[in-house]
Design a protein around this motif. Structure first.
Motif, mmCIF file in Angstrom:
data_model
loop_
_atom_site.group_PDB
_atom_site.id
_atom_site.type_symbol
_atom_site.label_atom_id
_atom_site.label_comp_id
_atom_site.label_asym_id
_atom_site.label_seq_id
_atom_site.Cartn_x
_atom_site.Cartn_y
_atom_site.Cartn_z
ATOM 1 N N SER A 2 -16.682 -14.808 -6.299
ATOM 2 C CA SER A 2 -17.281 -15.072 -7.645
ATOM 3 C C SER A 2 -16.116 -16.211 -7.999
ATOM 4 C CB SER A 2 -17.707 -14.059 -8.421
ATOM 5 O OG SER A 2 -16.411 -13.332 -8.767
ATOM 6 N N GLY A 3 -17.054 -17.169 -8.589
ATOM 7 C CA GLY A 3 -16.140 -18.016 -9.292
ATOM 8 C C GLY A 3 -16.991 -19.391 -9.640
ATOM 9 N N GLU A 20 -23.303 -28.279 -3.917
ATOM 10 C CA GLU A 20 -23.798 -26.927 -3.905
ATOM 11 C C GLU A 20 -24.377 -26.316 -2.635
ATOM 12 O OE1 GLU A 20 -26.519 -25.061 -7.275
ATOM 13 O OE2 GLU A 20 -27.445 -26.732 -6.229
ATOM 14 N N ALA A 21 -24.820 -26.923 -1.807
ATOM 15 C CA ALA A 21 -25.061 -26.491 -0.302
ATOM 16 C C ALA A 21 -23.864 -26.315 0.247
ATOM 17 C CB ALA A 21 -25.728 -27.743 0.147
ATOM 18 N N ALA A 22 -22.715 -26.925 -0.034
ATOM 19 C CA ALA A 22 -21.540 -26.576 0.829
ATOM 20 C C ALA A 22 -20.873 -25.253 0.520
ATOM 21 C CB ALA A 22 -20.608 -27.858 0.856
ATOM 22 N N VAL A 23 -20.721 -24.990 -0.966
ATOM 23 C CA VAL A 23 -19.984 -23.889 -1.476
ATOM 24 C C VAL A 23 -20.888 -22.674 -1.853
ATOM 25 C CG1 VAL A 23 -18.111 -25.592 -2.010
ATOM 26 C CG2 VAL A 23 -20.076 -24.784 -3.864
ATOM 27 N N GLY A 24 -22.316 -22.852 -2.052
ATOM 28 C CA GLY A 24 -23.245 -21.950 -2.350
ATOM 29 C C GLY A 24 -23.101 -20.569 -1.497
ATOM 30 N N PRO A 25 -23.185 -20.978 -0.116
ATOM 31 C CA PRO A 25 -22.933 -19.897 0.843
ATOM 32 C C PRO A 25 -21.463 -19.350 0.668
ATOM 33 C CG PRO A 25 -23.827 -21.635 1.859
ATOM 34 C CD PRO A 25 -23.490 -22.476 0.352
ATOM 35 N N LEU A 26 -20.591 -19.759 0.236
ATOM 36 C CA LEU A 26 -19.414 -18.912 0.038
ATOM 37 C C LEU A 26 -19.358 -18.211 -1.508
ATOM 38 C CD1 LEU A 26 -17.201 -21.960 1.043
ATOM 39 C CD2 LEU A 26 -17.825 -20.235 2.339
ATOM 40 N N ALA A 28 -19.531 -19.490 -4.354
ATOM 41 C CA ALA A 28 -19.051 -20.329 -5.803
ATOM 42 C C ALA A 28 -20.295 -20.984 -6.496
ATOM 43 C CB ALA A 28 -18.295 -21.167 -5.155
ATOM 44 N N GLU A 29 -20.266 -20.847 -7.617
ATOM 45 C CA GLU A 29 -21.276 -21.327 -8.674
ATOM 46 C C GLU A 29 -20.809 -22.685 -8.935
ATOM 47 O OE1 GLU A 29 -23.405 -20.932 -12.947
ATOM 48 O OE2 GLU A 29 -21.832 -19.449 -12.101
ATOM 49 N N ILE A 30 -21.686 -23.701 -8.842
ATOM 50 C CA ILE A 30 -21.360 -25.412 -9.317
ATOM 51 C C ILE A 30 -21.915 -25.366 -10.635
ATOM 52 C CG2 ILE A 30 -22.286 -27.545 -8.801
ATOM 53 C CD1 ILE A 30 -20.274 -26.737 -6.751
ATOM 54 N N VAL A 31 -21.066 -26.051 -11.418
ATOM 55 C CA VAL A 31 -21.431 -26.305 -13.003
ATOM 56 C C VAL A 31 -21.436 -27.718 -13.362
ATOM 57 C CG1 VAL A 31 -20.668 -25.539 -15.386
ATOM 58 C CG2 VAL A 31 -20.543 -23.734 -13.586
ATOM 59 N N PRO A 32 -22.114 -28.436 -13.251
ATOM 60 C CA PRO A 32 -22.070 -29.727 -13.550
ATOM 61 C C PRO A 32 -21.658 -29.904 -15.133
ATOM 62 C CG PRO A 32 -23.798 -29.606 -12.192
ATOM 63 C CD PRO A 32 -23.618 -28.372 -12.739
ATOM 64 N N VAL A 69 -12.846 -28.789 -11.201
ATOM 65 C CA VAL A 69 -11.715 -27.595 -11.600
ATOM 66 C C VAL A 69 -12.644 -26.283 -10.913
ATOM 67 C CG1 VAL A 69 -10.922 -26.382 -13.674
ATOM 68 C CG2 VAL A 69 -11.286 -28.830 -13.866
ATOM 69 N N PHE A 70 -11.399 -25.556 -10.153
ATOM 70 C CA PHE A 70 -11.727 -24.502 -9.418
ATOM 71 C C PHE A 70 -11.304 -23.207 -10.675
ATOM 72 C CE2 PHE A 70 -10.637 -27.371 -6.495
ATOM 73 C CZ PHE A 70 -11.592 -27.023 -5.393
ATOM 74 N N CYS A 71 -12.325 -22.295 -11.047
ATOM 75 C CA CYS A 71 -12.101 -21.325 -11.854
ATOM 76 C C CYS A 71 -12.396 -19.855 -11.145
ATOM 77 C CB CYS A 71 -13.213 -21.554 -12.984
ATOM 78 S SG CYS A 71 -13.254 -23.028 -13.912
ATOM 79 N N GLU A 72 -11.226 -19.125 -11.205
ATOM 80 C CA GLU A 72 -11.244 -17.655 -10.588
ATOM 81 C C GLU A 72 -11.476 -17.975 -9.100
ATOM 82 O OE1 GLU A 72 -14.088 -15.728 -13.246
ATOM 83 O OE2 GLU A 72 -12.176 -15.091 -14.454
#
Length: 124
Positions: A2-3, A20-26, A28-32, A69-72
Motif C-alpha cells: 500500500s502506498g 496506473e495499469a503498470a503499478v495498480g496490480p502491485l 500502489a495508488e496513482i495520485v496525479p 514521489v514515492f510515498c510509503e
C-alpha cells in the motif's frame, strides 16, 4: 503493498492510465497532482498531514518536466521502477522518495532540488 505515487507534470491522461495499469496490480495508488496544488507540502498531497495552513494556489507554469514521489513504497522500489520504466516513466522523469526531510517541501522545491542533483550527476 500500500502506498501512493504522486505524479507531477503528467498532463496526458494516457500517460497517467499507463502508469496506473503498470503499478495498480502491485497495490500502489496513482495520485496525479493538479498544477494549482504545487505549493502544498508533499505530506499534505500524500494525505499524511491535514491541510491546515492555507497556501496560495500555484499559478505558474509547468515544472519543466515530470516527477514522481514515492510515498510509503520504499520497500517496493525494485519492483515499481521497472514497471514505471516500461510504462513510459524512464530516466527523464525525476523520482524521489517521501522522507522526513522533504515531507514539508513543496513540489516546486523538491523538483528544483532533484533537477540540481540530476544535472550535477551529468543527467544520468
Amino acid at each position: 503493498m500500500s502506498g501512493k505515487l504522486l505524479l507531477f507534470g503528467f498532463d496526458s491522461l494516457l500517460n497517467v492510465l499507463a502508469l496506473e495499469a503498470a503499478v495498480g496490480p502491485l497495490g500502489a495508488e496513482i495520485v496525479p497532482v493538479a498544477r494549482m496544488d504545487y505549493n502544498k507540502t508533499l505530506a499534505v498531497l500524500a494525505g499524511l498531514d491535514a491541510d491546515v495552513a492555507p497556501v496560495m494556489p500555484y499559478s505558474g507554469g509547468p515544472l519543466g518536466g515530470r516527477m514522481i514521489v514515492f510515498c510509503e513504497l520504499e520497500d517496493q522500489l525494485d519492483t515499481l521502477l521497472p514497471a514505471l520504466r516500461k510504462a513510459g516513466a524512464g530516466p527523464e522523469c525525476l523520482k524521489a522518495v517521501l522522507t522526513p526531510s522533504n515531507r514539508n517541501w513543496s513540489a516546486l522545491k523538491l523538483y528544483c532540488e532533484l533537477l540540481r542533483e540530476h544535472q550535477a550527476l551529468g543527467g544520468r
